[in-house]
Design a protein around this motif. Structure first.
Motif, PDB file in Angstrom:
ATOM      1  N   GLU A  80      -1.200  -0.439   9.184  1.00 29.12           N
ATOM      2  CA  GLU A  80      -0.576  -0.498  10.512  1.00 29.12           C
ATOM      3  C   GLU A  80      -1.093  -1.675  11.323  1.00 29.12           C
ATOM      4  OE1 GLU A  80      -0.489   3.363  12.583  1.00 29.12           O
ATOM      5  OE2 GLU A  80      -0.989   4.218  10.627  1.00 29.12           O
ATOM      6  N   SER A  81      -2.258  -2.148  10.979  1.00 30.91           N
ATOM      7  CA  SER A  81      -2.851  -3.229  11.743  1.00 30.91           C
ATOM      8  C   SER A  81      -3.843  -3.935  10.830  1.00 30.91           C
ATOM      9  CB  SER A  81      -3.537  -2.645  12.978  1.00 30.91           C
ATOM     10  OG  SER A  81      -4.163  -3.650  13.695  1.00 30.91           O
ATOM     11  N   PRO A  82      -3.330  -4.839   9.994  1.00 31.86           N
ATOM     12  CA  PRO A  82      -4.136  -5.414   8.913  1.00 31.86           C
ATOM     13  C   PRO A  82      -5.427  -6.071   9.370  1.00 31.86           C
ATOM     14  CG  PRO A  82      -1.835  -5.952   8.619  1.00 31.86           C
ATOM     15  CD  PRO A  82      -1.934  -5.292   9.956  1.00 31.86           C
ATOM     16  N   LEU A  83      -5.466  -6.534  10.594  1.00 31.51           N
ATOM     17  CA  LEU A  83      -6.691  -7.186  11.037  1.00 31.51           C
ATOM     18  C   LEU A  83      -7.733  -6.188  11.540  1.00 31.51           C
ATOM     19  CD1 LEU A  83      -5.275 -10.374  12.754  1.00 31.51           C
ATOM     20  CD2 LEU A  83      -6.357 -10.135  10.509  1.00 31.51           C
ATOM     21  N   ARG A  84      -7.368  -4.927  11.566  1.00 28.17           N
ATOM     22  CA  ARG A  84      -8.331  -3.907  11.956  1.00 28.17           C
ATOM     23  C   ARG A  84      -8.506  -2.895  10.831  1.00 28.17           C
ATOM     24  NH1 ARG A  84     -10.385  -4.519  16.337  1.00 28.17           N
ATOM     25  NH2 ARG A  84      -9.386  -5.708  17.982  1.00 28.17           N
ATOM     26  N   VAL A 110      -7.119   6.859   5.498  1.00 26.70           N
ATOM     27  CA  VAL A 110      -5.810   6.394   5.014  1.00 26.70           C
ATOM     28  C   VAL A 110      -4.646   7.191   5.608  1.00 26.70           C
ATOM     29  CG1 VAL A 110      -6.683   5.369   2.879  1.00 26.70           C
ATOM     30  CG2 VAL A 110      -5.984   7.777   2.880  1.00 26.70           C
ATOM     31  N   LEU A 111      -4.972   8.284   6.278  1.00 31.80           N
ATOM     32  CA  LEU A 111      -3.882   9.025   6.935  1.00 31.80           C
ATOM     33  C   LEU A 111      -3.266   8.153   8.027  1.00 31.80           C
ATOM     34  CD1 LEU A 111      -5.313  12.637   7.421  1.00 31.80           C
ATOM     35  CD2 LEU A 111      -3.273  12.005   6.106  1.00 31.80           C
ATOM     36  N   PRO A 112      -1.962   8.194   8.186  1.00 25.62           N
ATOM     37  CA  PRO A 112      -1.344   7.371   9.234  1.00 25.62           C
ATOM     38  C   PRO A 112      -1.805   7.814  10.625  1.00 25.62           C
ATOM     39  CG  PRO A 112       0.255   8.890   8.273  1.00 25.62           C
ATOM     40  CD  PRO A 112      -0.989   8.993   7.438  1.00 25.62           C
ATOM     41  N   ARG A 117      -5.794   5.268  -9.266  1.00 23.34           N
ATOM     42  CA  ARG A 117      -4.642   4.415  -9.467  1.00 23.34           C
ATOM     43  C   ARG A 117      -3.896   4.155  -8.152  1.00 23.34           C
ATOM     44  NH1 ARG A 117      -0.856   4.451 -14.344  1.00 23.34           N
ATOM     45  NH2 ARG A 117      -2.591   5.555 -15.257  1.00 23.34           N
ATOM     46  N   LYS A 118      -3.725   5.226  -7.384  1.00 26.85           N
ATOM     47  CA  LYS A 118      -2.927   5.070  -6.180  1.00 26.85           C
ATOM     48  C   LYS A 118      -3.724   4.451  -5.025  1.00 26.85           C
ATOM     49  CE  LYS A 118      -0.223   7.683  -2.807  1.00 26.85           C
ATOM     50  NZ  LYS A 118       0.559   8.912  -2.569  1.00 26.85           N
ATOM     51  N   TYR A 119      -5.025   4.800  -4.927  1.00 33.68           N
ATOM     52  CA  TYR A 119      -5.740   4.429  -3.706  1.00 33.68           C
ATOM     53  C   TYR A 119      -6.623   3.191  -3.827  1.00 33.68           C
ATOM     54  CZ  TYR A 119      -3.783   8.576  -1.671  1.00 33.68           C
ATOM     55  OH  TYR A 119      -2.889   9.488  -1.193  1.00 33.68           O
ATOM     56  N   SER A 120      -6.853   2.711  -5.065  1.00 34.81           N
ATOM     57  CA  SER A 120      -7.728   1.531  -5.168  1.00 34.81           C
ATOM     58  C   SER A 120      -7.207   0.324  -4.379  1.00 34.81           C
ATOM     59  CB  SER A 120      -7.984   1.174  -6.631  1.00 34.81           C
ATOM     60  OG  SER A 120      -6.767   0.969  -7.294  1.00 34.81           O
ATOM     61  N   PRO A 121      -5.892   0.155  -4.250  1.00 29.16           N
ATOM     62  CA  PRO A 121      -5.448  -1.016  -3.466  1.00 29.16           C
ATOM     63  C   PRO A 121      -5.886  -0.989  -1.998  1.00 29.16           C
ATOM     64  CG  PRO A 121      -3.625  -0.120  -4.763  1.00 29.16           C
ATOM     65  CD  PRO A 121      -4.742   0.859  -4.868  1.00 29.16           C
ATOM     66  N   PHE A 122      -6.322   0.184  -1.512  1.00 26.11           N
ATOM     67  CA  PHE A 122      -6.780   0.250  -0.122  1.00 26.11           C
ATOM     68  C   PHE A 122      -8.137  -0.424   0.081  1.00 26.11           C
ATOM     69  CE2 PHE A 122      -3.676   3.677   0.485  1.00 26.11           C
ATOM     70  CZ  PHE A 122      -3.269   3.444   1.794  1.00 26.11           C
ATOM     71  N   LEU A 154       0.845  -1.191   0.000  1.00 27.80           N
ATOM     72  CA  LEU A 154       0.000   0.000   0.000  1.00 27.80           C
ATOM     73  C   LEU A 154       0.881   1.242   0.000  1.00 27.80           C
ATOM     74  CD1 LEU A 154      -2.643  -1.130   2.620  1.00 27.80           C
ATOM     75  CD2 LEU A 154      -2.982  -0.848   0.154  1.00 27.80           C
ATOM     76  N   PRO A 155       0.459   2.270  -0.739  1.00 28.03           N
ATOM     77  CA  PRO A 155       1.265   3.489  -0.757  1.00 28.03           C
ATOM     78  C   PRO A 155       1.356   4.101   0.640  1.00 28.03           C
ATOM     79  CG  PRO A 155      -0.833   3.818  -1.895  1.00 28.03           C
ATOM     80  CD  PRO A 155      -0.744   2.377  -1.559  1.00 28.03           C
ATOM     81  N   ALA A 156       2.504   4.652   0.937  1.00 28.57           N
ATOM     82  CA  ALA A 156       2.711   5.161   2.287  1.00 28.57           C
ATOM     83  C   ALA A 156       2.654   6.688   2.353  1.00 28.57           C
ATOM     84  CB  ALA A 156       4.046   4.674   2.829  1.00 28.57           C
TER      85      ALA A 156
END
Ligand SMILES: Nc1ncnc2c1ncn2[C@@H]1O[C@H](COP(=O)(O)OP(=O)(O)OP(=O)(O)O)[C@@H](O)[C@H]1O
Ligand SMILES: [Mg+2]
Length: 497
Positions: free
Chosen positions: A163-167, A82-84, A121-126, A12-14
Motif C-alpha cells: 500500500e505504501s512501498p516506501l514505508r 501483511v494484513l491489509p 512460496r506465497k509469502y517470501s516475496p514480502f 505481491l499476493p493480495a
C-alpha cells in the motif's frame, strides 16, 4: 521516485486469509524438529491462543519450554504485517517490537523466522532482503547518517508494504537489558515479548516502556514467557489477570493463558519420553518452572520468606505515606548516577517498630534534585540521621551544604560523626555487618514494610549473599537494599564500635 516502487518488481499476493488455520495453511507448514515431516496442523492450543489474541488484543501467555509458541507468535507478527490496513489489527507500514531478554536472543529468533518466511512460496516475496533496497529506502525516508548508522546497530526484518512501498513494515529485535534504547522508536503497533523472565536484571522498566510505545498507535501486545520466579511484573500480572473471565476483560487488560508441556505432548509437538526424562532429571520445582508453566519458588538466602511476609503484614497496618513528625527517623542513601541506581530508604520508629516510609530507586537522576529532596525530608519530616555511601563525596558535600553542615567533613574525626546529620559510611568495611544487622532486624519482626514498596520487597525476596556479602547480579533492586541497610544501620542489634 516512481521507478522505486518496489511492489512493482514482483507482484505481491493480495488475498491474505484472516483466520489462523487458513493463514497457516496458506503460509506453508513448519517441519517437525524430530521427524522432519511437515506439520500440517498446528496444535489446538496454538490456534486457541492465537484466536484469543485477535479477540482481546493483549495476551499474557505463561508457557513451558519447547511447545512451539515462539514460532507461532512470530508467524502472528508476520501475519499482522501483511494484513491489509483495512484490518484494524494490521501493522502494515508500522514497526513490531520483538523484545527478548537480550537483543542477541531476539535477533536469533528473528533470523530463524526469516529463514522460514523465505521458504514460504506465497509469502517470501514480502521479504525485503537486498541491502540496496533497504539503503535506498533509508535514504528516501529520511536523509542523513542517523538512519544508516541506526541500521547497522539494528536487527530488523523488513516486510514490503504494497500500500505504501516506501514505508515497509518492520519487525525489530530489541533486548530488555537496555530499556533506554526502547524509547527511540516512535512507530510500534505491535509488541511481542519473548521469555522476558529469563532476563538477568529486572525487566519491569523495559516492559513498561514497551507498552507505552504502543499507546499512540492503539497497538497490540503478546507476552509469551516461561514463568520464572514468583515475583516481578509477569508474576504480578499473572496473579491479576488469571482470575478475570474472558467475558469480563476490559480494554487494556491482558487475556491470560497457560500452555504446559503436557499439552504439547498430547498434541504431538513434544515427544512424551523426552518430557518423562526431564521429569526424572529435574527437581519438582525446576520441572514445574520449565515445563509446567508454574512459577518456581527458588528465592534468596538472606531473608526467610516467613520473615518477609510478617514484615509485609505489619506494614499493612500503617499508612505508608503518613509521616509521624515526632517519630525518630533514619534515612539511607545509596548514591548511584551511572550504571547503578540511586536508592533511598527512610524508616520511622512507630510503636517500637521500624516502619518503612520511603523506598525508591532512581535511574541516572540529577544530583542536585536528589540532594534537594533529601535535604527537604531531613528538614521537614524531620530526619535525625542520614547515612550515605562514602564513595560519593560530591553528593555528601552537596547535601551537607543544603542542611547547613560543614561540607569539609574529611577533616572531622570519626568519633564526632555521630553528631552529624549526614554521615558518610564506608561500604567496603561495613557492608557485611550492615547486611547481617538488616537480616536480624527483619528476622526478629521489628521491621514493617507496606506492600506498596514492591522494589524493596523484591530485593528482600531475591537477596543472595555468601557470608553476608551480597551478590549484586542475583539480587534484584540491590540499590534499594543498600539504601535499606544504610537506613537501618543506627538500629544495630549488637554493639558497634
Ligand atoms: N505444532 C507443532 N508441531 C511440531 N513442531 C512444532 C510445532 N510448532 C512449533 N514446532 C517446532 O518446535 C520447535 C520449538 O519451537 P519454538 O522455539 O517456537 O518453541 P518455544 O515454545 O518457544 O520453545 P523455547 O522458547 O523453549 O525454545 C521448533 O523447531 C518449531 O518449529
Ligand atoms: Mg520461545
Amino acid at each position: 521516485m516512481a521507478n522505486l516502487d518496489l511492489s512493482q518488481q514482483i507482484p505481491l499476493p493480495a488475498n491474505i486469509p484472516t483466520e489462523p488455520e487458513a493463514f497457516y495453511r496458506d503460509f506453508g507448514p513448519l517441519r517437525h524438529p524430530a521427524t522432519r515431516k511437515p506439520v500440517l496442523q498446528l496444535a489446538p492450543y496454538q490456534y486457541d491462543t492465537w484466536r484469543k489474541f485477535l479477540k482481546h488484543r493483549r495476551l499474557l501467555e505463561v508457557k513451558s519450554h519447547r511447545v512451539g509458541e515462539s514460532s507461532k507468535w512470530m508467524l502472528v507478527d508476520f501475519h499482522l504485517a501483511v494484513l491489509p490496513s483495512s484490518n484494524p489489527l494490521s501493522t502494515r507500514g508500522y514497526d513490531t517490537m520483538l523484545l527478548g531478554p537480550t537483543k542477541q536472543q531476539a535477533i536469533e529468533i528473528l533470523r530463524d523466522f526469516r529463514r522460514r518466511v523465505l521458504e514460504s512460496r506465497k509469502y517470501s516475496p514480502f521479504i525485503m532482503d537486498r541491502p540496496e533496497e533497504i539503503d535506498l529506502l533509508n535514504d528516501s525516508i529520511s536523509s542523513g547518517a542517523v538512519l544508516r548508522d541506526e541500521k547497522s546497530k539494528t536487527a530488523a526484518l523488513y516486510i514490503k508494504n504494497p500500500e505504501s512501498p516506501l514505508r515497509p513494515s518492520r519487525i525489530i529485535a530489541l533486548g530488555a537489558d537496555n530499556p533506554g534504547l526502547l524509547e527511540g522508536w516512535p512507530n510500534f503497533k505491535h509488541i511481542h515479548v519473548t521469555d522476558i523472565t529469563a532476563a538477568r536484571r529486572d525487566y519491569k522498566e523495559a516492559l513498561e516502556i514497551a507498552l507505552t510505545r504502543i499507546a499512540n498507535t492503539d497497538g497490540t501486545a503478546v507476552i509469551e514467557t516461561i514463568p520464572g520466579k514468583p515475583y516481578g511484573q509477569v508474576y504480578e500480572w499473572a496473579q491479576r489477570y488469571r482470575g478475570i473471565p474472558e467475558s469480563e476483560l476490559k480494554k487494556g487488560d491482558f487475556c491470560y493463558v497457560e500452555v504446559t508441556a503436557e499439552q504439547a505432548v498430547a498434541a504431538g509437538v513434544m515427544p512424551g519420553d523426552f518430557l518423562e526424562g526431564e521429569r526424572r532429571r529435574l527437581t519438582t520445582a525446576d520441572f514445574n518452572g520449565l515445563y509446567g508453566a508454574s512459577f518456581t519458588s527458588t528465592t534468596g538466602n538472606v531473608f526467610s520468606s516467613q520473615a518477609i511476609e510478617r514484615a509485609i503484614e505489619l506494614g499493612k497496618k500503617y499508612n505508608p505515606e503518613e509521616i509521624h513528625h515526632s517519630a525518630e527517623k533514619s534515612q539511607g542513601i545509596d548514591e548511584g548516577f551511572g550504571s547503578s541506581m540511586f536508592g533511598v530508604v527512610v524508616v520511622q520508629k512507630v510503636d517500637g517498630l521500624l516502619v518503612v516510609t520511603l523506598a525508591e530507586e532512581y535511574e541516572r537522576p540529577d544530583i542536585n534534585k536528589m540532594a534537594y529532596e533529601a535535604s527537604q525530608r531531613i528538614k521537614t519530616w524531620p530526619i535525625e540521621t542520614t547515612q550515605c555511601d562514602a564513595a560519593q563525596p560530591a553528593f555528601i558535600k552537596l547535601l551537607k551544604t543544603k542542611v547547613g553542615e560543614n561540607p569539609d567533613y574529611a577533616s572531622i574525626p570519626k568519633e564526632k560523626h555521630r553528631f552529624m546529620r549526614v554521615k558518610p559510611i564506608t561500604f567496603g568495611t561495613e557492608h557485611r555487618e550492615m547486611l547481617g544487622n538488616t537480616a536480624l532486624l527483619v528476622e526478629k519482626g521489628w521491621v514493617a514494610i507496606h506492600p506498596n514498596f514492591a522494589k524493596l520487597i523484591t530485593a528482600l525476596r531475591t537477596a543472595v549473599a555468601e557470608d553476608y556479602s551480597l551478590d549484586k547480579e542475583a539480587t534484584l533492586h540491590n540499590d534499594v537494599l543498600d539504601a535499606f541497610r544504610l537506613a537501618l544501620r543506627p538500629y544495630a542489634i549488637k554493639g558497634r564500635g
